[in-house]
Design an enzyme around this catalytic site. Structure first.
Site, PDB file in Angstrom:
ATOM      1  CB  CYS A 116      -1.109  -0.438   1.318  1.00 51.79           C
ATOM      2  SG  CYS A 116      -2.220   1.157   0.827  1.00 51.79           S
ATOM      3  CG  HIS A 156      -4.238  -3.563   3.139  1.00 51.50           C
ATOM      4  ND1 HIS A 156      -2.901  -3.310   4.046  1.00 51.50           N
ATOM      5  CD2 HIS A 156      -4.762  -2.671   3.068  1.00 51.50           C
ATOM      6  CE1 HIS A 156      -2.810  -1.240   4.348  1.00 51.50           C
ATOM      7  NE2 HIS A 156      -3.750  -1.403   2.828  1.00 51.50           N
ATOM      8  CD  GLU A 205      -1.383  -6.045   5.393  1.00 53.42           C
ATOM      9  OE1 GLU A 205      -1.422  -6.550   4.461  1.00 53.42           O
ATOM     10  OE2 GLU A 205      -1.199  -4.662   6.534  1.00 53.42           O
TER      11      GLU A 205
END
Ligand code: XMP
Length: 510
Positions: A79, A167, A169
């Site tokens: 990002c 993202h 994660e």
């Protein structure tokens, strides 16, 4: 330590999640603020740049010096990290024309690209950004796009540098862990050998080396962190570890004797100190929440200090501090704010104790502490225990504390907690407890008027206690518990259930 990942934090709310995802791959990772890049980079085999609430176009945006990293070691920008690499190395970042939050899907995946190995066309990814990479640097190859984001993933040719706008994660990026694995294992060549067993072996060896033949004291609380810290030390130095378990008179029903027996059964060298009377005496007549907390903290230190002095040659104090307690956070503005959460179990012992501090869990997240506990074959009844605050029932009895109120609340709490276990709800709840309110209300029992106490039950779900929501417990459970409490606990004629989230309420009532 080599074979670890450096995560540079630019203030994203998800930075801790990156560390956890990497560790779930059994690869050790450390988070550092973007402006505190470690001088010894040879400890690390790859670097990940986090997201950020900032825009690279703003004058206050975080601008780390990556000259020792970019092009010299494997690098992944997430990002903001991807935008940073594009913006400063020949590309162009501009405000997004459309909102780019939430679900998106990858398409036009570059063929035969190791970063995308096994990633499916249409794979769901999670976006959260208001800038977009309009133009990639000249030496970049586009790897994937989404509906709204042309440059969703890219790599820089001639170096091992990747950028992704989404993202990986977060849970909603369904193949995020696979992408991180592609980058870390297949591309950067990290080994997946950071397992709980390996952690136990290396930590025990380090503790042996560090402590030698000196003695260590440790305050046990009955909770997961101090118990696992104790077991690690026990494995390293055996009887040189002196554990102290203080009964402040504000523990749960039978907790002092039950937990003490359990610790002894685990082979720990533990001394139980019943200081209930001393705590209750010090708290007498006090009804202010903060003053009560301070008194409990002060008396704990006095009792602990007295006991510590009885241990000959004690030179070390062990604490159950865990990783989230010591991560330096980066403020939303990107500036270094260095807020470190204070640990409030046995933390904050006074300097005059002059002990060296050892913190065997300082690298671990809470769930990792539990995994290590399992690897040490500790009982589930300790590892799965709900958090319980240091000041105990003292901050759940609103107003002044008396021995009678403590035993009343212990009975109520035991009915509630045992009920949760009987109904198979205990493990679904993050924390639960009962509060004794300083209110009497009118009731009727048989044909008699009563004027008795009210208790509030609280059960919350949470991941870290920072935010929490009340749990939708089944009515039939609440009905049964309320009935049992009113019938069995003398002095209570009313039970209410707390339906407040945190924020704005807190978990404890005081
Ligand atoms: P609050 O009430 O702040 O609680 O929403 C958040 C979490 O922290 C626990 N807590 C404490 N734990 N010493 C502790 O060891 C304390 O003084 C303390 N105060 C709150 C609380 O039980 C919840 O898990």
């Amino acid at each position: 330590m080599q074979n670890q990942v450096l995560i540079l934090d630019f203030g994203s709310q998800y930075t801790q999640l990156i560390a956890r995802r990497v560790r779930e791959l059994n690869i050790y990772s450390e988070i550092k603020p973007y402006n505190k890049i470690p001088s010894n980079l040879s400890d690390f085999s790859a670097v990940i740049l986090s997201g950020s609430p900032s825009s690279v176009r703003s004058a206050e945006a975080p601008t780390p010096d990556l000259s020792n990293i970019k092009g010299k070691m494997p690098l992944l920008g997430v990002c903001y990290g991807a935008q940073f690499l594009a913006h400063y190395f020949g590309g162009e970042v501009a405000p997004s024309a459309t909102r780019e939050y939430g679900r998106a899907h990858l398409h036009s995946l570059q063929q035969n690209e190791p970063f995308l190995e096994g990633i499916s066309d249409g794979s769901q990814v999670w976006m959260s950004h208001s800038d977009t990479i309009k133009q990639l640097p000249e030496n970049a190859t586009l790897l994937a796009s989404t509906e709204d984001v042309a440059n969703a993933a890219y790599k820089l040719d001639g170096e091992v540098t990747y950028g992704i706008q989404f993202h990986p994660e977060v849970y909603h990026t369904t193949e995020g862990t696979a992408l991180l694995k592609n980058f870390l294992v297949n591309i950067a060549g990290l080994k997946q050998d950071w397992t709980p067993d390996a952690f136990v072996d290396t930590t025990v060896a380090e503790l042996k080396e560090k402590i030698g033949d000196e003695s260590v004291i440790l305050g046990l609380s009955g909770g997961v962190d101090s118990s696992v810290a104790a077991m690690l030390l026990h494995k390293a130095i055996g009887q040189q570890l002196h554990c102290i378990f203080v009964n402040n008179g504000l523990l749960r029903k039978n907790e002092f004797s039950d937990v003490l027996e359990q610790y002894k059964g685990m082979g720990l060298n533990v001394k139980g100190v019943d200081a209930s009377a001393r705590f209750l005496e010090a708290l007498k007549g006090e009804d202010d929440p903060e003053t009560k907390r301070k008194i409990i903290g002060r008396v704990f230190i006095e009792v602990f200090d007295d006991e510590a002095h009885k241990v000959e040659n004690a030179t070390w104090l062990a604490q159950g501090t865990i990783y989230p307690d010591r991560i330096e956070s980066v403020s939303a503005s990107g500036g270094p704010s260095a807020v470190i959460k204070s640990h409030h179990n046995v933390g904050g012992l006074p300097d005059y104790m002059k002990l060296k501090v050892v913190e065997p869990l300082h690298l671990l997240f809470k769930d990792e502490v539990r995994r290590v506990g399992r690897s040490l074959e500790m009982p589930e009844s300790i590892l799965g225990r709900h958090p319980f605050p240091g000041p105990g029932l003292g901050i759940r009895i609103l107003g002044d504390i008396t021995a009678e109120k403590v035993s009343m609340l212990q009975e109520v709490d035991a009915i509630f907690i045992n009920g949760l276990k009987d109904f198979g709800l205990y493990d679904k709840v993050w924390q639960a407890g009962a509060m004794l309110l300083p209110v009497n209300s009118v009731g009727v029992m048989g044909d008699e008027r009563t004027y008795e106490k009210c208790v509030a039950l609280r059960a919350v779900e949470s991941t870290d206690g920072m935010t929490a929501d009340w749990v939708n417990l089944p009515y039939e459970f609440l009905q049964k518990i309320s009935n049992t409490i009113i019938n069995k606990v003398k002095g209570v004629n009313r039970v209410v259930y707390d339906i407040s989230s945190k924020p704005p309420a807190t978990i404890e009532w005081e």
